[in-house]
Design a protein around this motif. Structure first.
Motif, short mmCIF file in Angstrom:
data_model
loop_
_atom_site.label_atom_id
_atom_site.label_comp_id
_atom_site.label_asym_id
_atom_site.label_seq_id
_atom_site.Cartn_x
_atom_site.Cartn_y
_atom_site.Cartn_z
N LEU A 544 0.82 -1.21 0.00
CA LEU A 544 0.00 0.00 0.00
C LEU A 544 0.85 1.27 0.00
CD1 LEU A 544 -3.28 -0.64 2.01
CD2 LEU A 544 -2.97 -0.15 -0.41
N ASN A 545 2.05 1.17 -0.55
CA ASN A 545 2.78 2.36 -0.94
C ASN A 545 1.99 2.97 -2.09
OD1 ASN A 545 4.54 4.21 -2.15
ND2 ASN A 545 6.35 2.97 -1.73
N LEU A 546 1.50 4.19 -1.95
CA LEU A 546 0.64 4.77 -2.97
C LEU A 546 1.34 4.96 -4.31
CD1 LEU A 546 -1.52 7.35 -0.99
CD2 LEU A 546 -1.93 4.93 -1.44
N ARG A 547 2.66 4.87 -4.30
CA ARG A 547 3.40 4.89 -5.56
C ARG A 547 3.13 3.61 -6.37
NH1 ARG A 547 8.44 4.33 -7.92
NH2 ARG A 547 9.15 6.15 -9.08
N ASN A 548 2.55 2.62 -5.71
CA ASN A 548 2.20 1.35 -6.35
C ASN A 548 0.85 1.43 -7.06
OD1 ASN A 548 2.88 -1.37 -6.87
ND2 ASN A 548 1.78 -2.12 -5.08
N PHE A 549 0.24 2.64 -7.08
CA PHE A 549 -1.07 2.85 -7.70
C PHE A 549 -1.03 4.12 -8.55
CE2 PHE A 549 -1.72 0.47 -3.84
CZ PHE A 549 -2.69 -0.46 -4.16
N GLN A 550 -1.95 4.19 -9.51
CA GLN A 550 -2.21 5.43 -10.23
C GLN A 550 -3.71 5.58 -10.40
OE1 GLN A 550 0.21 6.21 -13.72
NE2 GLN A 550 2.05 6.35 -12.44
N ILE A 551 -4.12 6.72 -10.94
CA ILE A 551 -5.55 7.01 -11.07
C ILE A 551 -5.86 7.42 -12.50
CG2 ILE A 551 -5.26 9.42 -10.33
CD1 ILE A 551 -7.99 9.16 -8.91
N ASP A 552 -6.99 6.92 -13.01
CA ASP A 552 -7.49 7.30 -14.33
C ASP A 552 -8.57 8.36 -14.10
OD1 ASP A 552 -8.86 7.52 -16.75
OD2 ASP A 552 -8.56 5.42 -17.27
N LEU A 553 -8.20 9.62 -14.25
CA LEU A 553 -9.12 10.71 -13.94
C LEU A 553 -10.26 10.80 -14.95
CD1 LEU A 553 -6.58 13.45 -12.80
CD2 LEU A 553 -8.16 12.13 -11.38
N ASN A 554 -10.02 10.38 -16.19
CA ASN A 554 -11.10 10.37 -17.17
C ASN A 554 -12.17 9.34 -16.79
OD1 ASN A 554 -9.93 12.37 -18.76
ND2 ASN A 554 -8.76 10.88 -19.97
N LYS A 555 -11.72 8.18 -16.37
CA LYS A 555 -12.67 7.14 -15.96
C LYS A 555 -13.41 7.59 -14.70
CE LYS A 555 -11.42 2.88 -16.53
NZ LYS A 555 -10.77 1.55 -16.35
N LYS A 556 -12.71 8.25 -13.80
CA LYS A 556 -13.36 8.75 -12.59
C LYS A 556 -14.43 9.79 -12.96
CE LYS A 556 -12.49 10.67 -7.99
NZ LYS A 556 -11.47 11.10 -6.99
N ALA A 557 -14.12 10.66 -13.92
CA ALA A 557 -15.08 11.68 -14.34
C ALA A 557 -16.33 11.04 -14.93
CB ALA A 557 -14.44 12.63 -15.34
N GLU A 558 -16.14 9.99 -15.72
CA GLU A 558 -17.27 9.28 -16.32
C GLU A 558 -18.17 8.67 -15.25
OE1 GLU A 558 -15.64 6.39 -18.93
OE2 GLU A 558 -14.79 7.87 -20.33
N ILE A 559 -17.55 8.06 -14.24
CA ILE A 559 -18.33 7.43 -13.18
C ILE A 559 -19.07 8.48 -12.36
CG2 ILE A 559 -18.10 6.14 -11.01
CD1 ILE A 559 -15.92 4.50 -12.36
N LEU A 560 -18.41 9.59 -12.06
CA LEU A 560 -19.05 10.65 -11.28
C LEU A 560 -20.21 11.29 -12.05
CD1 LEU A 560 -15.97 12.46 -9.69
CD2 LEU A 560 -17.55 10.88 -8.58
N ALA A 561 -20.14 11.26 -13.38
CA ALA A 561 -21.19 11.89 -14.19
C ALA A 561 -22.47 11.06 -14.24
CB ALA A 561 -20.67 12.14 -15.60
N LYS A 562 -22.34 9.78 -13.88
CA LYS A 562 -23.52 8.91 -13.92
C LYS A 562 -24.40 9.19 -12.71
CE LYS A 562 -21.14 5.21 -16.43
NZ LYS A 562 -20.67 3.80 -16.40
N PRO A 563 -25.72 9.18 -12.90
CA PRO A 563 -26.63 9.46 -11.79
C PRO A 563 -26.60 8.33 -10.76
CG PRO A 563 -27.85 8.82 -13.76
CD PRO A 563 -26.41 8.98 -14.18
#
Length: 563
Positions: A544-563
């Motif tokens: 769980l060193n956060l350097r062992n992860f990354q984030i897909d902000l476009n995918k996050k935006a798509e999910i947040l846009a869904k009702p």
């Protein structure tokens, strides 16, 4: 071997909280929050908001930010984000260069480490050998945390800014592996924040009060705020010496990390659904994982971590003092049914995880065979008798409960009555403190604290360390086994050491000291926009060193846009 007796006493402090966390409710912090700002919890994003580059995780009954006091797997996870060590774990349970670029030893006793140049602490100053010496001496003086693993180290010296020499009282070729747990601190920063008077004479409190709310590290993330009973907020250290790069065109490094203290499962499910939480701990029930997997945008991931469930057999107490009786009950158990009932499990093969280097893939494994069970029972001193066994497990651990009930069922046809007790941790700890009060069978769930087969062999089976039933509930002291373990610790050649490890594993299995039941992964629920982990590790901390992860902000935006 006499010198090795020093190790166990302080080792108890290292592993105590890890075992307790599998057996009892987690403690809560009572530290005053007056030094820190408000809660680190993220607000519920709206469909029109720009996605926040943040990853929120929860593992932590209480967060310990002082490297000299850290002693549990969740402490280690925080440490691997805020600090660096000389060596770093590898996925197969060894180490590779980290702050140290290389290390050598002529005899396994004295070790010379060459440091990487240009490594910056979070305040911009350079990390040197003086900081390494300070970090070791502080841990040794405070005599807490992981200090028990370094009892063979007599002194540490720094002949120049980029060289460190560790002098030991006896050969210990595992030292580079153990040093993955020695987090290097900014000496000048800590010394500037000492409070007097304190427990350490002229050193006052050795900076302990300050380090409860700040870091003095060089790790990939730096502490921003810590609020007791809520959590720690961190941010990415842009000048980190390993640098930063995007894994894919659509992913970026995590900018902000939130390490939440204990979250109720019901609340955690709601937070996942509201995108307020990104990555869960691995202690949840199957029902929890089944439920949250139905939330759109949430998925379940399995991280191989080498977690093993061992059930000690007390060799000092009737009827399990008889080796034929022990082998009879080992043959009678239905390993296949238990394995199939546990999510992601495979049958444990021997006394260490199969994913760790040094494990012998050909080590003997028991399987259910009632004919062999009866043959061994006839040869035992208890043949023809109706006998009772006591089995204790810890309340709240479903895998241990499954084992207990299944063994009870399996042994009944042999005329063996298993009395099962589900104990709270204090009750359990008291019972296993002496061989005469330790149940015939008792539970132990664990993984490696430092990355080496040595962790699973020395601290559980060396006769000098068989002093407490939590960690060695077999109460079996074998001098020949101790000599083999000592030989492995003095053998520099890795291939030669591997052959000794195989001999040790074979002897442990032949002595019938425990049920080696299941090896399980760490199972987490996570948001699909979180990429990773890039690597999985045997043991605690780096997964769980956060350097062992990354984030897909476009995918996050798509999910947040869904009702």
């Amino acid at each position: 071997m006499a010198k090795s007796k020093l190790v166990f006493l302080l080792f108890l402090a290292v592993i105590f909280v890890f075992t307790m966390s599998s057996c009892a409710q987690a403690p809560t912090s009572t530290t005053s929050p007056s030094q820190v700002p408000t809660s680190s919890a993220s607000p519920t994003p709206t469909p029109t908001s720009k996605p926040e580059n943040v990853m929120a995780v929860n593992e932590y009954p209480v967060i310990q930010m002082d490297p000299s006091l850290a002693c549990d797997f969740y402490d280690a996870e925080v440490m691997f984000n805020l600090y660096d060590a000389l060596t770093y774990p590898t996925p197969d349970g060894d180490v590779e260069p980290h702050l140290a670029t290389e290390w050598t030893s002529p005899d396994g006793k004295d070790w010379t480490f060459k440091l990487r140049k240009g490594v910056k602490f979070h305040d911009g100053t350079e990390l040197t050998s003086e900081d390494v010496v300070f970090s070791f001496e502080r841990m040794k003086t405070m005599n807490q945390g992981y200090s028990g693993f370094f009892q063979t180290v007599e002194k540490v010296e720094a002949p120049d800014p980029y060289t460190v020499i560790f002098h030991q009282i006896e050969p210990n070729v595992i030292l580079p592996n153990q040093l993955a747990l020695l987090m290097i601190m900014n000496k000048n920063l800590v010394m500037k924040n000492i409070k007097t008077p304190g427990d350490y004479g002229d050193l006052g409190d050795y900076g302990s009060a300050w380090l409860q709310f700040h870091d003095a590290g060089s790790g990939p993330y730096k502490a921003v705020e810590y609020k007791p009973n809520e959590g720690l907020t961190t941010e990415r250290f842009l000048d980190y010496w390993m640098g930063w790069e995007n894994w894919k065109s659509n992913t970026v490094p995590i900018d902000k990390g939130i390490f939440r203290e204990t979250v109720d499962p019901a609340a955690l499910k709601t937070m996942l659904a509201n995108r307020q939480h990104d990555f869960t701990d691995w202690y949840q029930t199957d029902e929890f994982y089944d439920s949250v997997s139905k939330i759109p945008g949430v998925e379940i991931v399995e991280m191989p971590m080498g977690v093993i469930y061992t059930f000690w057999i007390n060799t000092s107490r009737a009827p399990t003092d008889d080796i034929h009786f022990r082998k009879a009950i080992l043959w009678a158990f239905d390993y296949k049914s238990l394995t199939e009932s546990v999510r992601g499990a495979k049958q444990q093969a021997g006394p260490m995880p199969s994913i760790m280097w040094g494990h012998d893939p050909n080590v003997f494994q028991y399987s259910q065979n009632l004919d062999k069970a009866k043959e061994e029972l006839v040869q035992s001193a208890y043949a023809g008798q109706k006998v009772d066994l006591e089995l204790w497990y810890c309340v709240g651990n479903p895998i241990e409960e499954k084992f207990a009930l299944l063994l009870q069922q399996n042994l009944e046809p042999l005329g063996i009555n298993v009395k099962v007790t589900a104990a709270q941790w204090p009750q359990f700890q008291q019972a296993v403190s002496k061989p005469e009060t330790t149940p015939n069978i008792s539970c132990f769930m664990f993984t490696a604290s430092y990355p080496s087969p040595d962790f699973f062999l020395t601290y559980m089976y060396h006769p000098n360390n068989v002093n407490n039933g939590v960690y060695a509930g077999h109460w079996y002291k074998d001098e020949e086994l101790g000599k083999l373990i000592d030989q492995s610790r003095a053998t520099l050649d890795k291939n030669a050491r591997l052959e000794i490890y195989k001999q040790i594993q074979a002897k442990i299995m032949d002595d019938a000291l425990a049920f080696y039941t299941v090896e399980v992964p760490a199972i987490h629920a996570k948001q699909v926009y979180i990429e990773g982990p890039q690597k999985s590790y045997v043991g605690i901390g780096p997964e769980l060193n956060l350097r062992n992860f990354q984030i897909d902000l476009n995918k996050k935006a798509e999910i947040l846009a869904k009702p």
